[in-house]
Design an enzyme around this catalytic site. Structure first.
Site, mmCIF file in Angstrom:
data_model
loop_
_atom_site.group_PDB
_atom_site.id
_atom_site.type_symbol
_atom_site.label_atom_id
_atom_site.label_comp_id
_atom_site.label_asym_id
_atom_site.label_seq_id
_atom_site.Cartn_x
_atom_site.Cartn_y
_atom_site.Cartn_z
ATOM 1 N N ASP A 210 0.825 -1.203 0.000
ATOM 2 C CA ASP A 210 0.000 0.000 0.000
ATOM 3 C C ASP A 210 0.860 1.254 0.000
ATOM 4 O OD1 ASP A 210 0.733 -0.765 2.683
ATOM 5 O OD2 ASP A 210 -0.667 0.738 3.455
ATOM 6 N N GLU B 247 0.029 -1.349 5.679
ATOM 7 C CA GLU B 247 1.116 -0.985 6.586
ATOM 8 C C GLU B 247 1.027 0.487 6.957
ATOM 9 O OE1 GLU B 247 5.084 0.636 7.702
ATOM 10 O OE2 GLU B 247 3.812 1.160 6.004
ATOM 11 N N GLU B 248 0.624 1.303 5.986
ATOM 12 C CA GLU B 248 0.619 2.752 6.191
ATOM 13 C C GLU B 248 -0.421 3.214 7.206
ATOM 14 O OE1 GLU B 248 2.859 4.590 5.318
ATOM 15 O OE2 GLU B 248 3.717 4.031 3.384
#
Length: 390
Positions: free
Chosen positions: A79, A141-142
């Protein structure tokens, strides 16, 4: 001819392909995951998908080489952060090459690392591997390292899990042995609304929220002046930050509700639960008695948004020594940003962060990676290949 013009990465076409898939965290990453799965299948490499609860996002896990050995996991997130409101000079989802730089969202953070790993699949397969290579490509992850947790839950139960992990976040190919942990929290303040002309009879949720924010600011100042300190980090202390606040409906109404989001980015030695506990104690001893004196139904509630453990590896760890040799670095570093590395380490898998690109370019308009960094990433992968071959 300039040196940058002579660099022809074998991963360049893969970088272009992955950047062309706009996998912003709020959207699905399945197009990219399906592409990678088909790409690997074309080389006879099977992969496992671990979806989220909606089925619209997935992690991908694949192994090249023997299945009965731990091996080395190459981990990266698929992502990227949004481009909303940013002043891009080029199409962010189309790689533009100029003056030795590749522009595009995710070039630095961190699709170039994934592209390099995938571009080397044919070379990993050219000869038998004595040590397997695993790919772990995750989602979200972000927004809190969400996706990789589902994958790690499965890996933890497997009879054989990776013996080591390299997370390819942008570190300019310098091995990172430690990063700060992060705990993000939303604070809800529930007051008692009334006409603003009768403000003393109400409980102003915005004002009480502001008192908590002020207390957090005091904590931040204390950490900045009193520590603890670790000069390996920049900044060298735990930071406290409030980033979002909403409350009230109209100026002539004492606000009933307010919420705000804050975070601790803490040194590995600082316990985030103790930090939050300090805030809770301030609320319970200083604010709630005053609020309840007017209305016992008022209150303050804390809700965890996300939590990422810190990473803390030693310079003399065998993995650290291996990654230093692969990268050609003569020293290690520490960073303030968080990654999934702490989660891998928490699962019992020694982990290092090392990847091409500069974190200073991440999340900004006109994000780029230098071709020289891509070349260093590919050199790293070639040295890894030499280590894992039979």
């Amino acid at each position: 001819m300039a040196e940058a013009d002579r660099i022809q990465p074998i991963s360049l076409e893969m970088i272009r392909t992955l950047i062309g898939m706009p996998t912003v965290s709020r959207d699905s990453n399945l197009e990219l995951i399906a592409y990678v799965q088909d790409y690997l299948k074309g080389f006879g490499v099977e992969s496992t998908l671990v979806h989220d609860e909606t089925g619209k996002k997935a992690n991908l896990y694949a192994t090249i080489g023997p299945k009965d050995k731990g091996g080395i996991c190459l981990s990266g997130h698929t992502d990227v952060v949004p481009i909303d409101g940013q002043d891009w000079h080029t199409d962010p989802f189309q790689v533009v090459e100029k003056d030795g730089l590749l522009y595009g969202r995710g070039t630095s953070d961190m699709k170039s690392f994934i592209a390099i790993a995938l571009a080397f699949v044919p070379e990993f397969l050219a000869k038998p591997l004595k040590t397997p290579i695993h790919f772990a490509f995750s989602y979200d992850e972000e927004v809190g390292c969400i996706g990789v947790r589902r994958l790690l839950d499965i890996l933890e139960k497997q009879p054989v899990k990776p013996a080591a992990c390299i997370v390819g976040e942008p570190t300019s190919m310098k091995p990172v042995v430690a990063h700060k942990g992060k705990k993000s929290t939303r604070c809800h303040v529930h007051g008692l609304e009334c006409h603003s002309s009768l403000a003393p009879t109400g409980v102003n949720a915005v004002e009480f929220a502001a008192e908590i924010v002020t207390y957090l600011r005091g904590m931040a100042k204390r950490k900045r002046t009193e520590g603890p300190f670790d000069p390996g980090f920049d900044p060298p202390h735990t930071t406290v930050h409030t980033g979002l606040m909403h409350g009230g409906t109209a100026l002539n109404i004492v606000p009933k509700d307010c919420y705000f989001d804050f975070e601790f980015r803490h040194l590995p030695e600082d316990d985030p639960e103790e930090l939050l506990g300090e805030v809770r104690e301030f609320v319970e001893t200083r604010l709630l008695p005053e609020m309840h004196a007017i209305d016992p139904a008022t209150g303050v509630r804390f809700e965890q948004i996300s939590q990422i453990p810190g990473l803390d590896m030693k310079d003399d760890d065998p993995l650290t020594q291996l990654v230093m040799a692969l990268s050609g670095a003569n020293s290690t570093g520490k960073v303030a940003f968080g990654t999934e590395a702490g989660l891998f380490q928490q699962t019992g898998i020694p982990t290092i962060v090392c990847g091409p690109g500069d974190i200073a370019q991440a999340h900004k308009p006109n994000e780029f990676i230098a071709l020289s960094q891509v070349a260093k990433g590919e050199a790293f992968m070639r040295r890894l290949l030499d280590k894992v071959r039979a």
